[in-house]
Scaffold this motif. Structure first.
Motif, PDB file in Angstrom:
ATOM      1  N   ALA A 320      12.372  -4.787   6.550  1.00  0.00           N
ATOM      2  CA  ALA A 320      11.368  -5.116   5.954  1.00  0.00           C
ATOM      3  C   ALA A 320       9.776  -5.353   5.730  1.00  0.00           C
ATOM      4  O   ALA A 320       9.326  -4.992   4.515  1.00  0.00           O
ATOM      5  N   ARG A 321       9.366  -4.310   6.164  1.00  0.00           N
ATOM      6  CA  ARG A 321       8.359  -3.182   6.233  1.00  0.00           C
ATOM      7  C   ARG A 321       8.098  -1.382   5.660  1.00  0.00           C
ATOM      8  O   ARG A 321       7.296  -1.257   6.031  1.00  0.00           O
ATOM      9  N   PHE A 322       9.286  -1.469   4.961  1.00  0.00           N
ATOM     10  CA  PHE A 322       9.883  -0.663   4.547  1.00  0.00           C
ATOM     11  C   PHE A 322       8.020   0.095   4.674  1.00  0.00           C
ATOM     12  O   PHE A 322       8.195   1.066   4.092  1.00  0.00           O
ATOM     13  N   THR A 323       7.911  -0.477   3.098  1.00  0.00           N
ATOM     14  CA  THR A 323       6.839   0.043   1.866  1.00  0.00           C
ATOM     15  C   THR A 323       5.390   0.483   2.881  1.00  0.00           C
ATOM     16  O   THR A 323       4.776   1.312   3.101  1.00  0.00           O
ATOM     17  N   GLU A 324       4.853  -0.269   4.154  1.00  0.00           N
ATOM     18  CA  GLU A 324       3.726  -0.308   5.027  1.00  0.00           C
ATOM     19  C   GLU A 324       4.262   0.748   6.213  1.00  0.00           C
ATOM     20  O   GLU A 324       3.244   1.590   6.245  1.00  0.00           O
ATOM     21  N   LEU A 325       5.439   0.730   6.650  1.00  0.00           N
ATOM     22  CA  LEU A 325       5.877   1.529   7.347  1.00  0.00           C
ATOM     23  C   LEU A 325       5.846   3.394   6.659  1.00  0.00           C
ATOM     24  O   LEU A 325       5.401   4.099   6.968  1.00  0.00           O
ATOM     25  N   SER A 326       6.218   3.531   5.715  1.00  0.00           N
ATOM     26  CA  SER A 326       6.570   4.602   5.129  1.00  0.00           C
ATOM     27  C   SER A 326       5.123   5.530   4.843  1.00  0.00           C
ATOM     28  O   SER A 326       4.814   6.294   4.666  1.00  0.00           O
ATOM     29  N   GLU A 327       4.131   4.290   4.253  1.00  0.00           N
ATOM     30  CA  GLU A 327       2.803   4.780   3.813  1.00  0.00           C
ATOM     31  C   GLU A 327       2.094   5.303   4.578  1.00  0.00           C
ATOM     32  O   GLU A 327       1.623   6.182   4.412  1.00  0.00           O
TER      33      GLU A 327
END
Length: 373
Positions: A320-327
């Motif tokens: 769910a937190r993909f965008t935050e974690l990948s950035e």
């Protein structure tokens, strides 16, 4: 109705028995649920370790890398993760909470399809909990009151045995006579979530929308009329035996069968159709008055944590937190390599519960009369 891990239709009309699931008459022992529930993560960890386990249901080891979750969670916290009926459907999960309420075997946490969240709430089966990363979870992947979070999601993909068929550039290519007898849904769309998602995807690719799946039904009606569409009982079996060469399913399910396909001599390519990116999530609510309430909360916290997100990604499920974690560079290169490209994920279309129910109702009503394969 087929009641498998993928099933989600007809809950309101479904009368379930618990025979064969180990849910009915298991025990007359009542649960000695903790009266104390931690108010901080530190307190929850301490109390969860005293409880010793979190009782789960419908968490297959091969689904979204839950085997990795179990191993890492126990290694970190020393809390066991027994799973009852790993292949149970979402409907059966809710039934188990009602059937086992107050017993030691009542599930502490569920993993249910998004269309079941409102039913779980209306039947008072959920205990609200906002994990420590709650604010970082996207709005469309959580209940604002914390009654559930969606810790991961998948995107509908196509898998192709390139020994038997060319990879299509777009969905309309599948209407070509070259695909005669080679295209399949993962199952009956009147029964399974992945098959429903396939019809939604076809609708998006053919001028429809999340509010209008009719073009998706028409697309498969045309495939069936041309003889290109075939029925299958299993995606891996269909690809390995040649029963079908092009099959739709969730991206993480294709990832999970890659080794099996290699062993079977299948040259498998799987990809997300960029013209129609359709996503769906599963929700993880804590249950009401569960036997291990702190372990339940710790499990949900783990699933949404950086470490839990890594385990999901390693299994091809998008955290769910993909965008935050990948950035922030918090997902490993190995995990990122298992996921669709960021541009694909940025274009994902999530249906609301109402849109999902509306689409399912139309498919149930019209599929048999229009799609004859």
């Amino acid at each position: 109705m087929t009641t498998t891990r993928r099933s989600f239709l007809g809950l309101s009309a479904l009368t379930l028995t618990t025979a064969g699931l180990g849910l009915a008459g298991c025990s007359n022992n009542t649960a000695s649920a903790s009266t104390e529930i931690g108010t901080t993560l530190e307190e929850i960890i301490e109390l969860a370790q005293k409880e010793g386990k979190v009782q789960l249901i419908a968490y297959p080891e091969t689904w979204a890398n839950y085997k990795g979750h179990f191993e890492k969670f126990k290694a970190k916290y020393g809390v066991d993760t027994p799973v009852a009926s790993p292949e149970a459907s979402s409907a059966e999960e809710l039934q188990s909470v009602k059937q086992l309420k107050g017993q030691k075997t009542q599930p502490d946490v569920l993993d249910i399809g998004y269309t079941f969240t409102e039913t779980a709430i209306s039947q008072d089966l959920i205990s609200p909990y906002k994990p420590s990363n709650f604010d970082a979870i996207p709005e469309d992947l959580k209940d604002p009151e914390g009654r559930w979070v969606g810790a991961y999601y998948g995107v509908l993909s196509l898998g192709v045995n390139t020994k038997l068929a060319d990879r299509p550039e777009k969905l309309s290519d599948l209407l070509d006579p070259a695909y005669k007898g080679k295209v399949a849904l993962p199952g009956d769309p009147r029964e399974g979530a992945s098959s429903i998602a396939t019809v939604f995807t076809a609708a998006l690719a053919n001028g429809g929308s999340l509010d209008d799946v009719a073009p998706g039904i028409e697309f498969f009606a045309e495939l069936a009329a041309s003889g290109n569409l075939v029925n299958i009982s299993s995606v891996p079996n269909a690809l390995s035996t040649g029963q079908a060469a092009v099959v739709f399913d969730w991206n993480y399910n294709f990832l999970g069968i890659e080794e099996e396909m290699k062993t079977s001599g299948v040259d498998l390519e799987h990809f997300v159709p960029e013209e129609a990116v359709f996503g769906n999530f599963y929700a993880q609510p804590c249950t009401i008055d569960s036997p291990q309430p702190n372990a339940a909360r710790l499990w949900v916290d783990w699933l949404t944590s950086d470490e839990g997100s890594e385990q999901y990604a390693l299994g091809g499920a998008i955290p769910a937190r993909f965008t935050e974690l990948s950035e922030a560079g918090k997902l490993s290169e190995e995990a990122l390599a298992k996921l669709p490209e960021p541009k694909i994920l940025e274009a994902v279309n999530f249906p609301t519960v109402a849109q999902g129910e509306k689409g399912a109702e139309l498919i149930t009503r019209e599929w048999a009369g229009k799609v004859r394969s």
